[in-house]
Design an enzyme around this catalytic site. Sequence first.
Site, short mmCIF file in Angstrom:
data_model
loop_
_atom_site.label_atom_id
_atom_site.label_comp_id
_atom_site.label_asym_id
_atom_site.label_seq_id
_atom_site.Cartn_x
_atom_site.Cartn_y
_atom_site.Cartn_z
N GLN A 159 8.79 -12.78 -24.02
CA GLN A 159 9.10 -11.80 -25.66
C GLN A 159 7.39 -11.86 -26.14
O GLN A 159 7.50 -11.86 -27.17
CB GLN A 159 10.09 -13.37 -26.63
CG GLN A 159 11.56 -12.94 -25.88
CD GLN A 159 12.24 -13.53 -26.83
OE1 GLN A 159 12.82 -12.87 -27.71
NE2 GLN A 159 12.85 -14.94 -26.65
N ARG B 23 18.68 -8.25 -27.75
CA ARG B 23 19.45 -8.28 -28.97
C ARG B 23 20.71 -8.32 -28.98
O ARG B 23 21.36 -8.35 -29.93
CB ARG B 23 18.61 -7.20 -30.01
CG ARG B 23 17.24 -7.49 -29.97
CD ARG B 23 16.61 -8.08 -30.49
NE ARG B 23 16.51 -9.10 -29.14
CZ ARG B 23 15.98 -10.67 -29.05
NH1 ARG B 23 15.79 -10.98 -30.39
NH2 ARG B 23 15.72 -11.16 -28.89
N LYS C 53 16.06 -21.64 -30.46
CA LYS C 53 14.84 -21.69 -30.77
C LYS C 53 15.26 -22.45 -32.22
O LYS C 53 14.97 -23.49 -32.48
CB LYS C 53 13.44 -21.12 -31.06
CG LYS C 53 13.98 -20.29 -31.14
CD LYS C 53 12.59 -19.39 -31.04
CE LYS C 53 12.91 -18.25 -31.93
NZ LYS C 53 12.53 -18.26 -33.48
N THR C 54 15.69 -22.03 -33.05
CA THR C 54 16.31 -22.32 -34.99
C THR C 54 16.40 -23.31 -34.80
O THR C 54 15.79 -24.36 -36.05
CB THR C 54 16.43 -20.99 -36.12
OG1 THR C 54 14.97 -19.94 -35.16
CG2 THR C 54 15.73 -21.45 -37.02
N ASP D 271 6.01 -21.82 -34.73
CA ASP D 271 7.38 -20.41 -33.61
C ASP D 271 6.94 -19.34 -33.81
O ASP D 271 5.73 -19.16 -33.70
CB ASP D 271 8.31 -20.07 -35.15
CG ASP D 271 9.61 -19.62 -34.79
OD1 ASP D 271 10.04 -19.83 -33.95
OD2 ASP D 271 10.21 -19.32 -35.36
N GLU D 272 7.44 -19.00 -32.86
CA GLU D 272 6.65 -17.46 -31.81
C GLU D 272 5.95 -18.34 -30.73
O GLU D 272 4.78 -17.14 -31.55
CB GLU D 272 7.50 -16.61 -32.95
CG GLU D 272 8.63 -16.67 -33.32
CD GLU D 272 9.66 -15.85 -32.90
OE1 GLU D 272 9.05 -15.95 -30.93
OE2 GLU D 272 10.43 -15.71 -32.68
#
Length: 710
Positions: free
Chosen positions: A245, A592, A29-30, A214-215
Amino acid sequence: MIALNEQQQAAVTAADGPTLVLAGAGSGKTRVIIERLAWLVEERGIDQRHLLAMTFTNRAAAEMSERLAARLGVDRVGAWVGTFHSFGLYVLRRDMDRLGRPKRFTVFDAADQLSLMKRLVRELSEDYEPVTPRQALNWISQLKQQGETPEPEEEVDDPAERSCTVLWRQYHATLHRIAAVDFDDLLVLPAKLLKEHADLRERYQRRYRYVMIDEYQDTNRAQYQVARLLSEGHGNIFAVGDEDQSIYSWRGADINNILDFAKDFPEAAVIRLEQNYRSTKPILDAANNVVRNNVNRLGKNLWTAATKGDRVRFFRAEDGDDEASFVANDMGKRGLPPGETAVLYRTNAQSRAIEQALRMKGQPYTLIGGTKFYSRKETKDILAYLRLLVNPLDDESMRRIINVPARGIGGVSLERIEDYAKLRGACLMDVLREIEGDETLGARARSSAQKLVHTLDDMAMRARTEPVGTVVEALLEEVGYRSYVEQSDEKDAKTRIELIDEFVASCTTFDRQSSGNLESFLQDLALMTDVDDFEPGRPVVTLMTCHSAKGLEFDHVYLIGMEEGLLPYGVDFDSGSDIEEERRLCYVAMTRARKSLTLTAATSRVTYGRTQDARVLSRFLDEVGTGRIENVNTGPAATTAARKRTKSAPMVDTGRIKTGTRVRHAKFGPGYVMYTTGAGDKLKARIRFKTGRTAVLMLSQAPLEILEGK
């Protein structure tokens, strides 16, 4: 444009208008956000100054800014890239006067808020129901994030809520009076400004023609309002997030912001990033199997090209110490690189045993979420001095340092000064300026107060032109702070002096790396979070909560405490939303891991001060599926125990629970039983807590303590 998969490219080149990018864990995503920004500049010819990208942590913002600069081949980006809080601070520094408040203000961190609330709780009349400072702050924060304000004349029936309401009014008034804001204000006040001032809103809309979030799943009501108001004029909102998330409802995040994006913006394009570039297939399959049990999700089909990999491992320990010993020994046996290994847990209390086991093995580790450098007494003292140089109205900082080092201004003298300040409606600094003629105070107190004011005035002047490090060193010398530390605590004086030196070094580093002044330095510190302490690449094992781990990744992850009551943690078992968030948290922790994931649980564990035997394995293990788990216990008995869900002994004597029983919940605090239903292992109780929350809890599993007779 660098190589992108088909879904990523569709997101990067999306047409103007609202776009929702559902970016699964590890789906890049980044990278998509960076390429989107670069595409707008290079292909669309958009001036960087018209681009706004907001995320949630300083670490993520710094990474985004650095990657964008490298991508565009520039030393410094012209786009505004930062956190929601830093953008809110940017707006308030420029337009706070529209709210009738000064543009120069202090930003209170969590410790400052707690200190202020402790004082307000102590001063609360005996007519009000006692509440703890943390309960009051949590209650206030939840309401503030929803955009609510304390009504001055509102009457409240619930005793605890009545106390919290009064404390909110006093807290709100105090922040106003001393020219301070808290973290919630950095979101709520900008939203208020944009909503109530059309000309200001239009100015920011013209400036930022492309808004990227973002997020997005972690936005609360205030952040949602800021994002929507900024993009209202042009409609160019590009939201990237993953409903799977969303794990921060306890601090105000509203998953409905992302679930309802298509309703809020009917013309929105929705693009799914479903290829995972982080985890192996066994890890991804296990995590997907858990989260797909949730109902409140938009749905994605995550997949990975990394089809090989070890199965998820599971170890069933005898108790918490055995669990910790296994983790420490297993790391060594497998030869795992410490810098690429993390131990994740649901609650901070679980770190103790792991820390002890790693120390016994001589394995260095870093604890994210422990006592922070900037939370130590020495640094808080120095920061209080520095805040007064920028904001003389900051009475809380003055209270902290007025007799540090000792100046003969004790508790009684301070009370007199405060009373006079209230009578005049003045700040403490102004009262101290005129203290020379106050003969109710001793000569030493008057002399010391005058000297303190002169020192602060002098340092405030120097802070306007001199480097921060120079000012701090001069201030410490002038007030004799190092001597004070050496004399007040000879045993730990060396360690405390080292902390002071480290603080001065951080100021010097700021001077070297930034052209900012003291106000900028304090602003940067105020916006720091726990995760900002994480330094990737250090050869140490990382210990942190599942919440803190979001946004990070490691080759090898141990997720400990896979038991009912821990993960999922103390949830209302009749509440679908609570269990779904716990499931999402488990999913975040599992994803993670890049190469290996080890899950552990204990047969017995010391929790809330007592040993609990026959712990029930987490339902999330069942959802992973035994076929996807490699059991690493040895012997047939251990294997059987690890796979069998055992029956739990009640965490509280259910026979003593009846209507009116006073209890304390480990998470929700004190309350009383409204009524009970069921019997035996199925006995449930509806409990009303002092915070105003009510919940139905399964008594055989809820972390309750009976308060009667205590």
